[in-house]
Design a protein around this motif. Sequence first.
Motif, PDB file in Angstrom:
ATOM      1  N   GLN A  94       0.860  -1.173   0.000  1.00  0.00           N
ATOM      2  CA  GLN A  94       0.000   0.000   0.000  1.00  0.00           C
ATOM      3  C   GLN A  94       0.900   1.229   0.000  1.00  0.00           C
ATOM      4  O   GLN A  94       1.867   1.303   0.735  1.00  0.00           O
ATOM      5  CB  GLN A  94      -0.909   0.023   1.214  1.00  0.00           C
ATOM      6  N   THR A  95       0.551   2.158  -0.842  1.00  0.00           N
ATOM      7  CA  THR A  95       1.321   3.385  -0.961  1.00  0.00           C
ATOM      8  C   THR A  95       0.440   4.554  -0.576  1.00  0.00           C
ATOM      9  O   THR A  95      -0.689   4.658  -1.025  1.00  0.00           O
ATOM     10  CB  THR A  95       1.818   3.585  -2.410  1.00  0.00           C
ATOM     11  N   TYR A  96       0.966   5.393   0.273  1.00  0.00           N
ATOM     12  CA  TYR A  96       0.240   6.580   0.685  1.00  0.00           C
ATOM     13  C   TYR A  96       1.020   7.798   0.216  1.00  0.00           C
ATOM     14  O   TYR A  96       2.234   7.795   0.184  1.00  0.00           O
ATOM     15  CB  TYR A  96       0.095   6.628   2.213  1.00  0.00           C
ATOM     16  N   GLY A  97       0.315   8.822  -0.152  1.00  0.00           N
ATOM     17  CA  GLY A  97       0.965  10.033  -0.618  1.00  0.00           C
ATOM     18  C   GLY A  97       0.260  11.258  -0.079  1.00  0.00           C
ATOM     19  O   GLY A  97      -0.929  11.242   0.197  1.00  0.00           O
ATOM     20  N   ILE A  98       1.030  12.308   0.080  1.00  0.00           N
ATOM     21  CA  ILE A  98       0.482  13.584   0.513  1.00  0.00           C
ATOM     22  C   ILE A  98       0.894  14.611  -0.527  1.00  0.00           C
ATOM     23  O   ILE A  98       2.059  14.696  -0.894  1.00  0.00           O
ATOM     24  CB  ILE A  98       1.030  13.997   1.900  1.00  0.00           C
ATOM     25  N   SER A  99      -0.065  15.375  -0.978  1.00  0.00           N
ATOM     26  CA  SER A  99       0.268  16.430  -1.926  1.00  0.00           C
ATOM     27  C   SER A  99      -0.122  17.775  -1.319  1.00  0.00           C
ATOM     28  O   SER A  99      -1.143  17.896  -0.660  1.00  0.00           O
ATOM     29  CB  SER A  99      -0.457  16.209  -3.255  1.00  0.00           C
ATOM     30  N   THR A 100       0.724  18.733  -1.539  1.00  0.00           N
ATOM     31  CA  THR A 100       0.464  20.084  -1.052  1.00  0.00           C
ATOM     32  C   THR A 100       0.805  21.067  -2.157  1.00  0.00           C
ATOM     33  O   THR A 100       1.540  20.752  -3.091  1.00  0.00           O
ATOM     34  CB  THR A 100       1.317  20.414   0.194  1.00  0.00           C
ATOM     35  N   GLN A 101       0.286  22.261  -2.017  1.00  0.00           N
ATOM     36  CA  GLN A 101       0.624  23.318  -2.954  1.00  0.00           C
ATOM     37  C   GLN A 101       1.583  24.271  -2.262  1.00  0.00           C
ATOM     38  O   GLN A 101       1.356  24.678  -1.117  1.00  0.00           O
ATOM     39  CB  GLN A 101      -0.623  24.075  -3.393  1.00  0.00           C
TER      40      GLN A 101
END
Length: 123
Positions: free
Chosen positions: A108-115
């Motif tokens: 399982q891969t988790y990711g966080i994206s921000t600007q």
Amino acid sequence: MQEGRPIAYLSKALATKNLGLSTYEKEFLALLLAVTKWKYYLQGHHFIIRTDQKSLKHILDQREDSVLQQKWITKLLGLSYEVQYKTGHENRAADALSRREPDPTECQTYGISTQLPLWIQEL
């Protein structure tokens, strides 16, 4: 089903326009899809629709509020059927198809994206 055993299964992904429907409407749509698929085999015979959606049991007694629901119910007119409610724990065949156990070997891969503001990117 024949002699207590399922003879066919039907599966179809929801169209994008149907993703926002209520659970009742999604279940109704699934019921309609199955009846439409096998309509030629069902016409002229009384058949039973078993569902784990309790509100569908009263499909013919309910007041249909939306135009979409009214359109769907007209597709069932002329057929001889009854809807029976079957609780989730009694409906093991459907549960086996819809509730797959997670495989512990799968990653399982988790990711966080921000600007980032432009001035930080320039730094």
